[in-house]
Design an enzyme around this catalytic site. Structure first.
Site, short mmCIF file in Angstrom:
data_model
loop_
_atom_site.label_atom_id
_atom_site.label_comp_id
_atom_site.label_asym_id
_atom_site.label_seq_id
_atom_site.Cartn_x
_atom_site.Cartn_y
_atom_site.Cartn_z
N GLN A 92 13.67 4.40 16.68
CA GLN A 92 13.82 3.07 16.08
C GLN A 92 14.75 3.19 14.89
OE1 GLN A 92 10.04 1.48 14.88
NE2 GLN A 92 10.87 -0.49 14.24
N HIS A 118 6.52 7.11 9.49
CA HIS A 118 6.91 5.81 10.02
C HIS A 118 7.63 5.97 11.36
CE1 HIS A 118 6.83 4.37 5.62
NE2 HIS A 118 5.90 3.67 6.26
N GLY A 147 0.82 -1.19 0.00
CA GLY A 147 0.00 0.00 0.00
C GLY A 147 0.86 1.24 0.00
N HIS A 170 -2.39 1.20 8.42
CA HIS A 170 -1.07 1.83 8.28
C HIS A 170 -1.15 3.01 7.31
CE1 HIS A 170 3.47 1.57 7.92
NE2 HIS A 170 3.19 2.13 6.75
N GLU A 171 -1.74 2.78 6.13
CA GLU A 171 -1.76 3.82 5.10
C GLU A 171 -2.70 4.97 5.47
OE1 GLU A 171 0.52 3.78 3.05
OE2 GLU A 171 1.11 1.68 3.19
N ASP A 223 0.78 -8.23 10.61
CA ASP A 223 -0.54 -7.68 10.94
C ASP A 223 -0.98 -8.05 12.35
OD1 ASP A 223 -0.61 -6.61 8.43
OD2 ASP A 223 -2.57 -7.44 7.90
#
Length: 605
Positions: free
Chosen positions: A293, A268, A215, A258-259, A321
């Site tokens: 991160q 991110h 995506g 997420h998208e 997921d």
């Protein structure tokens, strides 16, 4: 064959993406078993053919080219005015976690149109309406941190999604369009210029090949894309919805979550690697409650970098997921700030007691007039309709009330509604009355898993009947499953609500009753739907391929198994364990045996 065995196993993943290179999707590729003989590859990337989704997502190419997410933000802010509580609070270079952006302020409700793009033959890329709806359900589970779902551990952002009910011209719609065009399916041809609905007023989601990614969005709204035809969320069709054909580990609908996070202005979690923790609102992902991160996560490890544990459970990482389960409070504030100042016409505000502005209230859609179900006057007196407080939850995982049919065969399941006030709930049965007591947490872990593994399973809220009123704000509880030995499968019960400042001894202070009839003993589910990976509501009969198999599924803690609260059919007291006795009693019910125990004594004197 059990429906669970019919699932395809294909895949998808989202990744930072520096470009895919040349790629092509087989026009008739569809879903294939990695061990099966196929005549064409499902995808060709840089001259390398892949013959199944699984082979592709596990390939070095997929990892090297970072194909889980193709979102690359421009980093160039659209010009903004410097005013108090304005767009400068959530730019490409800053997040201001002002309390004005807290989710508790109000609910934002967003209409969605999903454009399903298939190959010209229509053979590849098809997504059913049920699968589309399942993805909307997942977005709500994640953005509302709904109890009993994978998103329950996250932050309730108070952003709700629904499939649009009217198109830009005002005509009725189901919020889904279908197009057959191989060029568009391959993510080419500027399809958005033809298909887009007003991007100021609709979240436009497209499903196609996504240029080989799981995506992407073309840019964050801070870059000025908001309102243009190109403003969109793109998701690989096979990773869209619940238990999509891509298969594990990217088949639980978290690509869209997420998208949409990007679409609302999130970066991110691993952006710019190990940035300074003291400058966390102006560097990295611009969020202070996500640890720095260094690298994106693969799988679901117990990983650490930059001197602290990695946010592997965050929706803006690259974890599996099933590992993703949260947005943080600071991410919630940044998303709501982005909506307010970069997408101000996208949402409607839900709240208050007036519906004349066509805002949804409680469980109904208003029609432009004041909502007769819950008028503003109900907050000032002691006789509100029951729908203002609570709705009966049917056997399925839906929040739609079903006052005439009921809930599980052993429990009453209630979904809280507005208004958020201190309220007690009274239950009336044959010759007795009692109150809904203090809810407790019950693990969803069932009988065949070692207790040491119970922490892997979510919990749900259950409440015993009590003999004294419990006045509480039920809207903080989510769905509450009410239980007592006096409940009998097939029995009829009523629920009434009374507010704390009203006279509980005066019947006129109570809401009208919500009438509920429990399902028959042993009738715990209907048919299994492979598309949504869910069992339907009880269908009025007890069957081996349905009810008995569903109980075995829960006993073994299989994916897609129904909730434990529906499977505990042993007579007498609920023991919160699913074991062979529940299977045995379901078989007894299938053979026509009557419920073997009389109801217990009245719960209260």
């Amino acid at each position: 064959m059990h429906g669970r065995m019919l699932r395809g196993f294909v895949l998808a993943q989202f990744v930072l993406c520096t470009g895919v290179g040349s790629f092509a999707w087989a026009d008739e590729g569809g879903v294939v078993d990695s061990a099966a003989e196929v005549s064409e590859p499902v995808i060709v990337v840089d001259g390398v053919s892949f013959w199944s989704w699984q082979d592709y997502t596990q390939s070095e190419t997929f990892a090297r080219k970072a194909l889980r997410c193709g979102t690359v933000s421009s980093g160039v802010n659209v010009a903004v005015a410097a005013v108090a509580e304005g767009p400068q609070d959530c730019t490409f270079s800053l997040t201001n976690p002002d309390p004005a952006y807290d989710p508790s302020v109000e609910l934002y409700r967003i209409p969605v149109v999903v454009h399903v793009i298939r190959t010209s033959s229509g053979a590849t890329g098809h997504i059913s309406e049920a699968m589309v709806q399942s993805q909307i359900d997942i977005l709500n589970e994640d953005f509302l941190a709904m109890i009993g779902t994978n998103g329950a551990n996250g932050t309730d952002i108070q952003i709700e999604f629904y499939l649009a009910t009217h198109d830009p011209l005002g005509s009725p719609t189901n919020g889904i369009t279908y197009s057959d065009n191989t060029t568009w399916y391959n993510d080419g041809g500027a399809y958005w210029n033809t298909l887009a609905w007003d991007t100021n007023r609709y979240l436009n989601i497209y499903t196609n090949s996504a240029s080989g990614n799981l995506g992407y969005v073309p840019d964050l709204p801070q870059g000025g894309i908001a309102g243009s035809n190109a403003d969109r969320v793109v998701v690989l069709w096979s990773s869209f919805g619940r238990n999509g054909p891509i298969g594990p580990p990217f088949n639980l609908g978290r690509t869209a979550t997420h998208e949409v996070g990007h679409y609302f202005g999130l970066e991110h979690t691993f952006s710019w690697a190990c940035t300074s923790p003291t400058a966390c609102y102006t560097s990295g992902d611009l969020i202070c409650d996500t640890n720095p991160q260094e690298y994106p996560t693969s799988g679901c490890p117990n990983a650490s970098s930059c001197g602290s544990s990695d946010p592997v459970h965050n929706y803006l990482d690259y974890s599996n997921d099933s590992c993703m389960e949260e947005f943080t409070p600071d991410q919630a504030r940044r998303m709501r700030c982005s909506l307010l100042f970069y997408r101000p016409d996208l949402f409607e505000i839900v709240g208050g007691a007036v519906c004349g502005n066509n805002i949804r209230e409680t469980i109904e859609e208003c029609d432009g007039a004041d909502d007769a179900a819950c008028p503003g006057a109900c907050l000032a007196d002691c006789h509100c309709p029951i729908s203002c407080y609570v709705a009966a939850e049917p056997m399925a995982d839906s929040a739609v009330p079903d006052a005439g049919f009921g809930t599980q065969n052993r429990t009453l399941s209630l979904a809280p509604q507005n208004p958020a006030v201190l309220t007690a709930l009274r239950v009336t049965g044959p010759g007795w009355q009692a109150w809904v007591g203090e809810p407790i947490d019950i693990t969803e872990n069932a009988g065949s898993v070692d207790p040491a593994s119970a922490s892997r399973f979510p919990t749900f809220r259950a409440a015993p009947l009590a003999c004294v009123p419990l006045f509480t704000d039920w809207t903080t509880e989510g769905v509450v499953h009410v239980y007592d030995e006096s409940f009998v499968p097939g029995g009829a019960y009523t629920i009434e609500a009374v507010r704390a400042n009203c006279d509980i001894a005066d019947q006129s202070s109570y809401s009208a009753a919500l009438n509920i009839r429990l399902s028959a003993w042993g009738d715990v589910v209907g048919a299994y739907d492979t598309g949504s990976d869910r069992w339907a509501s009880p269908d009025g009969s007890v069957g081996v391929p349905t009810d008995v198999v569903a109980i075995v599924d829960k006993f073994q803690n299989r994916s897609g198994a129904p909730a434990k609260i529906r499977m505990d059919v042993s007579p007498g007291a609920l023991d919160w364990i699913i074991n062979i006795s529940d299977v045995s009693y379901a078989l007894d019910a299938f053979r026509g045996a009557a419920y073997p125990f009389p109801p217990a004594a009245a719960p209260c004197p």
